[in-house]
Design an enzyme around this catalytic site. Structure first.
Site, PDB file in Angstrom:
ATOM      1  N   PRO A 158      -4.873   4.731  11.586  1.00 25.52           N
ATOM      2  CA  PRO A 158      -4.955   5.623  12.747  1.00 25.52           C
ATOM      3  C   PRO A 158      -4.392   5.032  14.026  1.00 25.52           C
ATOM      4  CG  PRO A 158      -7.090   4.602  12.384  1.00 25.52           C
ATOM      5  CD  PRO A 158      -6.206   4.174  11.234  1.00 25.52           C
ATOM      6  N   LEU A 159      -4.345   3.688  14.095  1.00 24.90           N
ATOM      7  CA  LEU A 159      -3.783   3.054  15.305  1.00 24.90           C
ATOM      8  C   LEU A 159      -2.265   2.903  15.174  1.00 24.90           C
ATOM      9  CD1 LEU A 159      -6.462   0.241  15.907  1.00 24.90           C
ATOM     10  CD2 LEU A 159      -6.019   2.208  17.395  1.00 24.90           C
ATOM     11  N   ALA A 160      -1.693   3.437  14.100  1.00 26.46           N
ATOM     12  CA  ALA A 160      -0.252   3.321  13.850  1.00 26.46           C
ATOM     13  C   ALA A 160       0.181   1.861  13.982  1.00 26.46           C
ATOM     14  CB  ALA A 160       0.535   4.231  14.792  1.00 26.46           C
ATOM     15  N   GLY A 172      -0.627  -0.300  15.933  1.00 31.84           N
ATOM     16  CA  GLY A 172      -0.472  -0.757  17.323  1.00 31.84           C
ATOM     17  C   GLY A 172       0.780  -0.257  18.031  1.00 31.84           C
ATOM     18  N   TYR A 192      -8.841  -4.968  -1.856  1.00 36.58           N
ATOM     19  CA  TYR A 192      -8.436  -5.571  -0.584  1.00 36.58           C
ATOM     20  C   TYR A 192      -8.543  -7.088  -0.631  1.00 36.58           C
ATOM     21  CZ  TYR A 192      -8.404  -0.898   1.561  1.00 36.58           C
ATOM     22  OH  TYR A 192      -8.138   0.404   1.865  1.00 36.58           O
TER      23      TYR A 192
HETATM   24  N1  LIG Z   1      -6.873   4.782   1.430  1.00 38.31           N
HETATM   25  C1  LIG Z   1      -5.772   4.069   1.492  1.00 38.31           C
HETATM   26  O1  LIG Z   1      -4.846   4.212   0.675  1.00 38.31           O
HETATM   27  C2  LIG Z   1      -5.636   3.056   2.591  1.00 38.31           C
HETATM   28  C3  LIG Z   1      -4.401   2.398   2.801  1.00 38.31           C
HETATM   29  C4  LIG Z   1      -4.331   1.450   3.832  1.00 38.31           C
HETATM   30  C5  LIG Z   1      -5.453   1.186   4.623  1.00 38.31           C
HETATM   31  N2  LIG Z   1      -6.647   1.817   4.381  1.00 38.31           N
HETATM   32  C6  LIG Z   1      -7.852   1.565   5.222  1.00 38.31           C
HETATM   33  O2  LIG Z   1      -7.549   1.910   6.550  1.00 38.31           O
HETATM   34  C7  LIG Z   1      -7.791   0.796   7.424  1.00 38.31           C
HETATM   35  C8  LIG Z   1      -6.814   0.829   8.554  1.00 38.31           C
HETATM   36  O3  LIG Z   1      -5.492   0.747   8.091  1.00 38.31           O
HETATM   37  P1  LIG Z   1      -4.355  -0.016   8.896  1.00 38.31           P
HETATM   38  O4  LIG Z   1      -4.751  -1.412   9.056  1.00 38.31           O
HETATM   39  O5  LIG Z   1      -3.059   0.309   8.267  1.00 38.31           O
HETATM   40  O6  LIG Z   1      -4.439   0.747  10.277  1.00 38.31           O
HETATM   41  P2  LIG Z   1      -4.363   0.593  11.826  1.00 38.31           P
HETATM   42  O7  LIG Z   1      -5.733   0.591  12.359  1.00 38.31           O
HETATM   43  O8  LIG Z   1      -3.421   1.641  12.276  1.00 38.31           O
HETATM   44  O9  LIG Z   1      -3.638  -0.791  12.113  1.00 38.31           O
HETATM   45  C9  LIG Z   1      -4.291  -2.016  12.135  1.00 38.31           C
HETATM   46  C10 LIG Z   1      -3.240  -3.099  12.062  1.00 38.31           C
HETATM   47  O10 LIG Z   1      -2.389  -2.989  13.202  1.00 38.31           O
HETATM   48  C11 LIG Z   1      -2.452  -4.197  13.963  1.00 38.31           C
HETATM   49  N3  LIG Z   1      -2.484  -3.851  15.389  1.00 38.31           N
HETATM   50  C12 LIG Z   1      -3.229  -2.901  15.993  1.00 38.31           C
HETATM   51  N4  LIG Z   1      -2.991  -2.868  17.305  1.00 38.31           N
HETATM   52  C13 LIG Z   1      -2.073  -3.833  17.546  1.00 38.31           C
HETATM   53  C14 LIG Z   1      -1.407  -4.278  18.728  1.00 38.31           C
HETATM   54  N5  LIG Z   1      -1.643  -3.736  19.925  1.00 38.31           N
HETATM   55  N6  LIG Z   1      -0.504  -5.292  18.625  1.00 38.31           N
HETATM   56  C15 LIG Z   1      -0.268  -5.849  17.400  1.00 38.31           C
HETATM   57  N7  LIG Z   1      -0.869  -5.467  16.239  1.00 38.31           N
HETATM   58  C16 LIG Z   1      -1.758  -4.466  16.315  1.00 38.31           C
HETATM   59  C17 LIG Z   1      -3.741  -4.873  13.539  1.00 38.31           C
HETATM   60  O11 LIG Z   1      -3.616  -6.268  13.719  1.00 38.31           O
HETATM   61  P3  LIG Z   1      -4.898  -7.103  14.266  1.00 38.31           P
HETATM   62  O12 LIG Z   1      -5.877  -7.129  13.148  1.00 38.31           O
HETATM   63  O13 LIG Z   1      -4.322  -8.414  14.595  1.00 38.31           O
HETATM   64  O14 LIG Z   1      -5.410  -6.362  15.459  1.00 38.31           O
HETATM   65  C18 LIG Z   1      -3.839  -4.483  12.076  1.00 38.31           C
HETATM   66  O15 LIG Z   1      -3.025  -5.306  11.272  1.00 38.31           O
HETATM   67  C19 LIG Z   1      -7.725  -0.434   6.506  1.00 38.31           C
HETATM   68  O16 LIG Z   1      -8.460  -1.526   6.997  1.00 38.31           O
HETATM   69  C20 LIG Z   1      -8.329   0.120   5.232  1.00 38.31           C
HETATM   70  O17 LIG Z   1      -9.742   0.087   5.336  1.00 38.31           O
HETATM   71  C21 LIG Z   1      -6.746   2.756   3.390  1.00 38.31           C
END
Ligand SMILES: NC(=O)c1ccc[n+]([C@@H]2O[C@H](COP(=O)([O-])OP(=O)(O)OC[C@H]3O[C@@H](n4cnc5c(N)ncnc54)[C@H](OP(=O)(O)O)[C@@H]3O)[C@@H](O)[C@H]2O)c1
Length: 325
Positions: free
Chosen positions: A231-233, A235, A61
Protein backbone atom coordinates in the site's frame (compact mmCIF):
# COMPACT_ATOMS: atom_id res chain seq x y z
CA UNK A 1 -19.61 5.20 11.02
CA UNK A 2 -19.13 2.17 8.73
CA UNK A 3 -17.68 -0.92 10.39
CA UNK A 4 -14.88 -3.03 8.86
CA UNK A 5 -16.15 -6.30 7.35
CA UNK A 6 -13.81 -8.29 9.62
CA UNK A 7 -15.13 -6.49 12.69
CA UNK A 8 -18.70 -7.14 11.50
CA UNK A 9 -17.79 -10.83 11.54
CA UNK A 10 -16.64 -10.58 15.16
CA UNK A 11 -12.88 -10.19 14.76
CA UNK A 12 -11.74 -7.09 16.65
CA UNK A 13 -8.92 -5.63 14.59
CA UNK A 14 -7.26 -2.35 13.79
CA UNK A 15 -7.74 -0.66 10.42
CA UNK A 16 -4.01 -0.81 9.60
CA UNK A 17 -2.11 -4.10 9.52
CA UNK A 18 1.65 -4.53 9.92
CA UNK A 19 3.04 -6.83 7.21
CA UNK A 20 5.92 -8.91 8.58
CA UNK A 21 7.48 -10.02 5.28
CA UNK A 22 10.72 -8.15 6.09
CA UNK A 23 11.15 -9.76 9.51
CA UNK A 24 13.90 -12.32 10.04
CA UNK A 25 16.74 -11.08 7.87
CA UNK A 26 15.66 -11.90 4.32
CA UNK A 27 15.02 -14.80 1.95
CA UNK A 28 18.21 -16.71 2.66
CA UNK A 29 19.44 -19.55 4.85
CA UNK A 30 21.32 -17.31 7.27
CA UNK A 31 20.35 -17.84 10.89
CA UNK A 32 18.17 -15.25 12.63
CA UNK A 33 20.35 -12.78 14.52
CA UNK A 34 19.68 -10.87 17.73
CA UNK A 35 19.66 -7.72 15.60
CA UNK A 36 16.90 -9.21 13.40
CA UNK A 37 14.76 -9.87 16.47
CA UNK A 38 15.47 -6.44 17.95
CA UNK A 39 14.57 -4.69 14.68
CA UNK A 40 11.33 -6.70 14.43
CA UNK A 41 10.44 -5.98 18.05
CA UNK A 42 10.95 -2.26 17.48
CA UNK A 43 8.63 -2.48 14.48
CA UNK A 44 6.01 -4.34 16.53
CA UNK A 45 6.24 -1.76 19.32
CA UNK A 46 5.97 1.11 16.83
CA UNK A 47 2.86 -0.56 15.38
CA UNK A 48 1.29 -1.09 18.81
CA UNK A 49 2.05 2.54 19.72
CA UNK A 50 -0.19 3.78 16.89
CA UNK A 51 -2.98 1.30 17.57
CA UNK A 52 -2.09 -1.43 15.05
CA UNK A 53 -3.23 -4.76 16.46
CA UNK A 54 -3.14 -7.00 13.36
CA UNK A 55 0.01 -8.64 11.98
CA UNK A 56 0.28 -10.30 8.56
CA UNK A 57 2.56 -13.29 7.93
CA UNK A 58 3.00 -16.10 5.43
CA UNK A 59 4.69 -19.44 5.96
CA UNK A 60 7.16 -18.56 3.18
CA UNK A 61 8.28 -15.09 4.34
CA UNK A 62 12.05 -15.10 4.74
CA UNK A 63 11.77 -18.87 4.32
CA UNK A 64 9.93 -19.23 7.63
CA UNK A 65 12.25 -16.88 9.52
CA UNK A 66 9.67 -14.06 9.64
CA UNK A 67 7.24 -16.21 11.65
CA UNK A 68 10.07 -17.58 13.75
CA UNK A 69 11.29 -14.08 14.60
CA UNK A 70 7.77 -13.08 15.60
CA UNK A 71 7.59 -16.27 17.69
CA UNK A 72 10.73 -15.24 19.58
CA UNK A 73 9.13 -11.89 20.42
CA UNK A 74 5.95 -13.62 21.63
CA UNK A 75 8.00 -16.03 23.72
CA UNK A 76 9.51 -13.11 25.63
CA UNK A 77 6.17 -11.30 25.84
CA UNK A 78 3.44 -13.98 25.95
CA UNK A 79 0.83 -11.46 27.14
CA UNK A 80 0.90 -9.94 23.63
CA UNK A 81 -0.80 -12.96 22.03
CA UNK A 82 -4.29 -12.19 23.30
CA UNK A 83 -3.94 -8.48 22.49
CA UNK A 84 -3.22 -8.97 18.79
CA UNK A 85 -4.63 -10.59 15.66
CA UNK A 86 -2.26 -12.91 13.79
CA UNK A 87 -2.85 -13.74 10.15
CA UNK A 88 -0.73 -16.10 8.08
CA UNK A 89 -0.89 -17.69 4.62
CA UNK A 90 -0.13 -20.99 2.98
CA UNK A 91 -0.37 -22.50 -0.49
CA UNK A 92 2.97 -21.47 -2.03
CA UNK A 93 5.82 -23.97 -2.09
CA UNK A 94 9.44 -23.33 -2.94
CA UNK A 95 11.16 -25.31 -5.67
CA UNK A 96 12.96 -28.45 -4.53
CA UNK A 97 15.60 -30.04 -6.78
CA UNK A 98 14.09 -30.43 -10.24
CA UNK A 99 10.57 -29.56 -9.00
CA UNK A 100 9.80 -25.87 -9.61
CA UNK A 101 8.19 -23.45 -7.19
CA UNK A 102 4.45 -24.08 -7.24
CA UNK A 103 1.08 -23.59 -5.58
CA UNK A 104 -0.50 -26.27 -3.43
CA UNK A 105 -4.03 -26.28 -1.99
CA UNK A 106 -3.98 -30.00 -1.20
CA UNK A 107 -5.44 -30.92 2.18
CA UNK A 108 -2.09 -32.37 3.21
CA UNK A 109 -0.18 -29.17 2.43
CA UNK A 110 -2.70 -26.87 4.11
CA UNK A 111 -2.71 -28.93 7.32
CA UNK A 112 1.06 -29.32 7.43
CA UNK A 113 1.67 -25.66 6.62
CA UNK A 114 -0.60 -24.44 9.43
CA UNK A 115 1.04 -26.77 11.96
CA UNK A 116 4.46 -25.48 10.89
CA UNK A 117 3.35 -21.84 11.14
CA UNK A 118 1.92 -22.42 14.63
CA UNK A 119 5.17 -24.10 15.65
CA UNK A 120 7.32 -21.24 14.36
CA UNK A 121 5.08 -18.61 15.92
CA UNK A 122 4.86 -20.59 19.16
CA UNK A 123 1.07 -20.17 19.36
CA UNK A 124 -2.00 -22.45 19.46
CA UNK A 125 -4.14 -20.80 16.81
CA UNK A 126 -4.10 -18.37 13.90
CA UNK A 127 -6.81 -15.73 13.89
CA UNK A 128 -6.88 -15.75 10.09
CA UNK A 129 -5.49 -18.13 7.46
CA UNK A 130 -5.28 -17.01 3.81
CA UNK A 131 -4.67 -19.13 0.72
CA UNK A 132 -1.78 -17.18 -0.79
CA UNK A 133 -2.20 -17.46 -4.59
CA UNK A 134 -4.72 -19.39 -6.70
CA UNK A 135 -3.71 -22.99 -7.38
CA UNK A 136 -5.08 -24.18 -10.76
CA UNK A 137 -5.32 -27.69 -9.28
CA UNK A 138 -7.47 -26.58 -6.34
CA UNK A 139 -10.46 -28.71 -5.44
CA UNK A 140 -12.98 -26.89 -3.24
CA UNK A 141 -14.10 -30.06 -1.42
CA UNK A 142 -10.53 -30.83 -0.44
CA UNK A 143 -9.93 -27.27 0.77
CA UNK A 144 -13.20 -27.49 2.71
CA UNK A 145 -12.04 -30.67 4.45
CA UNK A 146 -8.77 -29.02 5.47
CA UNK A 147 -10.52 -25.86 6.69
CA UNK A 148 -13.12 -27.91 8.59
CA UNK A 149 -10.43 -29.90 10.33
CA UNK A 150 -8.45 -26.76 11.26
CA UNK A 151 -11.53 -25.03 12.62
CA UNK A 152 -12.65 -28.08 14.62
CA UNK A 153 -9.17 -28.40 16.14
CA UNK A 154 -9.26 -24.72 17.14
CA UNK A 155 -6.19 -23.98 15.01
CA UNK A 156 -7.75 -21.30 12.77
CA UNK A 157 -10.62 -18.89 13.52
CA UNK A 158 -11.25 -17.24 10.12
CA UNK A 159 -10.35 -18.15 6.55
CA UNK A 160 -9.65 -16.00 3.52
CA UNK A 161 -7.76 -15.77 0.25
CA UNK A 162 -5.19 -13.60 -1.46
CA UNK A 163 -4.73 -12.51 -5.09
CA UNK A 164 -8.03 -14.13 -6.08
CA UNK A 165 -10.72 -13.22 -8.61
CA UNK A 166 -14.49 -13.24 -8.18
CA UNK A 167 -14.52 -16.60 -9.97
CA UNK A 168 -11.99 -18.18 -7.62
CA UNK A 169 -13.83 -16.99 -4.52
CA UNK A 170 -17.23 -18.20 -5.75
CA UNK A 171 -15.72 -21.54 -6.84
CA UNK A 172 -14.18 -22.20 -3.41
CA UNK A 173 -17.08 -20.75 -1.44
CA UNK A 174 -19.56 -23.30 -2.82
CA UNK A 175 -17.86 -26.02 -0.77
CA UNK A 176 -16.74 -24.10 2.32
CA UNK A 177 -18.72 -24.18 5.57
CA UNK A 178 -17.64 -20.65 6.59
CA UNK A 179 -17.77 -17.55 4.43
CA UNK A 180 -14.38 -16.41 3.18
CA UNK A 181 -13.59 -13.32 5.22
CA UNK A 182 -10.60 -11.72 3.47
CA UNK A 183 -9.11 -11.13 0.02
CA UNK A 184 -5.61 -9.60 0.02
CA UNK A 185 -4.60 -7.85 -3.22
CA UNK A 186 -1.89 -5.50 -4.46
CA UNK A 187 -3.34 -1.98 -4.39
CA UNK A 188 -1.77 1.45 -4.15
CA UNK A 189 -1.29 4.73 -5.96
CA UNK A 190 1.20 2.90 -8.18
CA UNK A 191 -0.99 -0.21 -8.68
CA UNK A 192 -4.27 1.19 -9.95
CA UNK A 193 -5.92 -1.64 -11.87
CA UNK A 194 -8.48 -2.11 -9.07
CA UNK A 195 -9.87 1.35 -9.90
CA UNK A 196 -9.16 1.40 -13.63
CA UNK A 197 -11.22 -1.79 -13.97
CA UNK A 198 -14.24 0.16 -12.70
CA UNK A 199 -13.79 3.28 -14.85
CA UNK A 200 -12.90 1.55 -18.14
CA UNK A 201 -15.90 -0.72 -18.66
CA UNK A 202 -16.77 -0.99 -22.35
CA UNK A 203 -13.60 0.80 -23.40
CA UNK A 204 -10.56 -0.30 -25.34
CA UNK A 205 -8.34 1.06 -22.53
CA UNK A 206 -9.95 -1.53 -20.24
CA UNK A 207 -8.34 -4.38 -22.18
CA UNK A 208 -5.00 -3.59 -20.58
CA UNK A 209 -6.36 -3.55 -17.03
CA UNK A 210 -5.27 -6.51 -14.92
CA UNK A 211 -7.97 -6.91 -12.31
CA UNK A 212 -10.83 -9.33 -11.82
CA UNK A 213 -14.02 -7.79 -13.20
CA UNK A 214 -16.42 -6.66 -10.47
CA UNK A 215 -14.15 -7.86 -7.64
CA UNK A 216 -14.30 -4.64 -5.60
CA UNK A 217 -18.08 -4.59 -5.78
CA UNK A 218 -18.41 -8.34 -5.10
CA UNK A 219 -16.25 -8.20 -1.97
CA UNK A 220 -18.29 -5.27 -0.66
CA UNK A 221 -21.59 -7.10 -1.30
CA UNK A 222 -20.32 -10.28 0.38
CA UNK A 223 -18.68 -8.43 3.32
CA UNK A 224 -15.25 -9.75 2.37
CA UNK A 225 -12.48 -7.68 3.91
CA UNK A 226 -10.22 -6.30 1.20
CA UNK A 227 -6.64 -5.94 2.37
CA UNK A 228 -4.08 -4.04 0.30
CA UNK A 229 -0.56 -5.37 0.04
CA UNK A 230 2.14 -2.97 -1.17
CA UNK A 231 0.00 0.00 0.00
CA UNK A 232 2.94 2.38 0.48
CA UNK A 233 4.01 1.66 -3.13
CA UNK A 234 7.41 0.80 -1.61
CA UNK A 235 7.84 4.46 -0.63
CA UNK A 236 7.49 5.94 -4.14
CA UNK A 237 5.19 8.72 -2.93
CA UNK A 238 6.65 9.17 0.52
CA UNK A 239 10.32 9.93 0.23
CA UNK A 240 12.08 7.21 -1.77
CA UNK A 241 14.54 8.40 -4.42
CA UNK A 242 12.66 8.80 -7.73
CA UNK A 243 15.45 9.28 -10.33
CA UNK A 244 14.32 6.27 -12.36
CA UNK A 245 10.56 6.78 -11.93
CA UNK A 246 8.33 8.18 -14.72
CA UNK A 247 6.97 11.73 -14.74
CA UNK A 248 3.52 10.81 -13.32
CA UNK A 249 5.10 9.18 -10.25
CA UNK A 250 7.33 12.19 -9.59
CA UNK A 251 4.44 14.61 -10.08
CA UNK A 252 2.20 12.56 -7.77
CA UNK A 253 4.89 12.36 -5.10
CA UNK A 254 5.10 16.16 -5.19
CA UNK A 255 1.29 16.43 -4.87
CA UNK A 256 1.35 14.06 -1.88
CA UNK A 257 4.06 16.17 -0.28
CA UNK A 258 2.06 19.38 -0.78
CA UNK A 259 -1.12 17.82 0.62
CA UNK A 260 0.75 16.44 3.63
CA UNK A 261 2.26 19.83 4.33
CA UNK A 262 -1.08 21.66 3.95
CA UNK A 263 -2.79 19.16 6.26
CA UNK A 264 0.10 19.08 8.72
CA UNK A 265 0.56 15.35 8.38
CA UNK A 266 2.96 12.88 6.73
CA UNK A 267 3.13 11.68 3.10
CA UNK A 268 2.53 8.11 4.39
CA UNK A 269 -0.78 9.19 5.97
CA UNK A 270 -1.90 10.78 2.68
CA UNK A 271 -0.91 7.76 0.57
CA UNK A 272 -2.73 5.35 2.89
CA UNK A 273 -5.63 7.73 3.52
CA UNK A 274 -6.21 7.84 -0.23
CA UNK A 275 -6.61 4.02 -0.28
CA UNK A 276 -8.76 4.03 2.84
CA UNK A 277 -11.22 6.59 1.50
CA UNK A 278 -12.59 3.92 -0.85
CA UNK A 279 -15.98 2.69 0.44
CA UNK A 280 -14.74 -0.93 0.58
CA UNK A 281 -12.96 0.03 3.84
CA UNK A 282 -9.65 -1.37 2.64
CA UNK A 283 -7.17 -2.51 5.28
CA UNK A 284 -3.66 -1.48 4.20
CA UNK A 285 -0.96 -4.03 5.08
CA UNK A 286 2.09 -1.82 5.49
CA UNK A 287 5.40 -3.57 4.89
CA UNK A 288 7.96 -1.22 6.40
CA UNK A 289 10.15 -2.49 9.22
CA UNK A 290 11.37 1.04 9.97
CA UNK A 291 9.82 2.18 13.28
CA UNK A 292 9.74 5.87 12.29
CA UNK A 293 7.97 5.04 9.01
CA UNK A 294 5.43 2.92 10.86
CA UNK A 295 4.68 5.80 13.23
CA UNK A 296 4.39 8.10 10.19
CA UNK A 297 1.28 6.08 9.18
CA UNK A 298 -0.57 7.05 12.36
CA UNK A 299 -2.93 9.66 10.86
CA UNK A 300 -3.96 7.57 7.86
CA UNK A 301 -7.53 6.84 8.95
CA UNK A 302 -8.14 10.44 9.93
CA UNK A 303 -6.74 11.65 6.60
CA UNK A 304 -9.09 9.27 4.79
CA UNK A 305 -12.01 10.95 6.53
CA UNK A 306 -10.71 14.45 5.80
CA UNK A 307 -9.81 13.83 2.14
CA UNK A 308 -12.21 15.50 -0.28
CA UNK A 309 -13.46 13.87 -3.47
CA UNK A 310 -11.51 16.50 -5.39
CA UNK A 311 -8.26 15.66 -3.59
CA UNK A 312 -8.86 11.94 -4.05
CA UNK A 313 -9.43 12.30 -7.81
CA UNK A 314 -6.49 14.69 -8.16
CA UNK A 315 -4.19 11.98 -6.78
CA UNK A 316 -5.82 9.20 -8.81
CA UNK A 317 -5.67 11.09 -12.11
CA UNK A 318 -2.10 12.23 -11.46
CA UNK A 319 -0.93 8.70 -10.59
CA UNK A 320 -2.73 7.28 -13.68
CA UNK A 321 -0.93 9.81 -15.84
CA UNK A 322 -4.12 10.34 -17.88
CA UNK A 323 -7.51 11.97 -17.45
CA UNK A 324 -10.70 10.09 -16.61
CA UNK A 325 -12.34 8.58 -19.70
N1 LIG B 1 -0.52 -11.49 -0.49
C1 LIG B 1 0.57 -11.31 -1.20
O1 LIG B 1 0.77 -11.92 -2.27
C2 LIG B 1 1.61 -10.35 -0.70
C3 LIG B 1 2.71 -10.00 -1.52
C4 LIG B 1 3.66 -9.11 -1.00
C5 LIG B 1 3.50 -8.58 0.29
N2 LIG B 1 2.44 -8.96 1.08
C6 LIG B 1 2.23 -8.40 2.44
O2 LIG B 1 2.10 -7.00 2.34
C7 LIG B 1 3.07 -6.34 3.17
C8 LIG B 1 3.48 -5.06 2.53
O3 LIG B 1 4.05 -5.27 1.26
P1 LIG B 1 5.23 -4.37 0.71
O4 LIG B 1 6.37 -4.47 1.62
O5 LIG B 1 5.41 -4.70 -0.72
O6 LIG B 1 4.56 -2.94 0.80
P2 LIG B 1 4.81 -1.44 1.14
O7 LIG B 1 4.30 -1.18 2.49
O8 LIG B 1 4.24 -0.69 0.00
O9 LIG B 1 6.38 -1.21 1.07
C9 LIG B 1 7.25 -1.47 2.12
C10 LIG B 1 8.65 -1.48 1.56
O10 LIG B 1 8.94 -0.20 1.01
C11 LIG B 1 10.06 0.37 1.68
N3 LIG B 1 9.80 1.80 1.90
C12 LIG B 1 8.66 2.37 2.35
N4 LIG B 1 8.79 3.70 2.42
C13 LIG B 1 10.04 3.98 2.01
C14 LIG B 1 10.77 5.20 1.84
N5 LIG B 1 10.24 6.39 2.12
N6 LIG B 1 12.05 5.13 1.38
C15 LIG B 1 12.60 3.91 1.10
N7 LIG B 1 11.96 2.72 1.24
C16 LIG B 1 10.69 2.76 1.69
C17 LIG B 1 10.15 -0.37 3.00
O11 LIG B 1 11.49 -0.35 3.45
P3 LIG B 1 11.78 -0.17 5.04
O12 LIG B 1 11.37 -1.44 5.68
O13 LIG B 1 13.23 0.09 5.08
O14 LIG B 1 10.96 0.99 5.49
C18 LIG B 1 9.69 -1.76 2.62
O15 LIG B 1 10.73 -2.50 2.01
C19 LIG B 1 4.18 -7.38 3.36
O16 LIG B 1 4.92 -7.19 4.54
C20 LIG B 1 3.37 -8.67 3.41
O17 LIG B 1 2.85 -8.83 4.72
C21 LIG B 1 1.49 -9.82 0.59
Amino acid sequence: MKVLPLVQRGLQTSRLVLGCMSFGGGWNDNPITKQNVLEAEQAVDAALSIGISMFDHANIYARGKAEETFGRILKERPELREQIVIQSKCGIRFGEGSVPGRFDFSKEHILEAVDASLRRLGIDYLDVLLLHRPDPLMEPDEVAEAFGQLKAAGKVRYFGVSNMSVGHIRFLQRALPDQLAVNQLEMSLSRLDWLDQTVHVNQEAGVKVHFSEGLMEYCQMERIQIQAWGPLAQGRFSGRALDKEPENVRKTAELVKQLASAKETTPEAIVLGWLMKHPALIQPVIGTINAARIVACKDAEQQAQLMTREEWYTLYVSARGQNMP
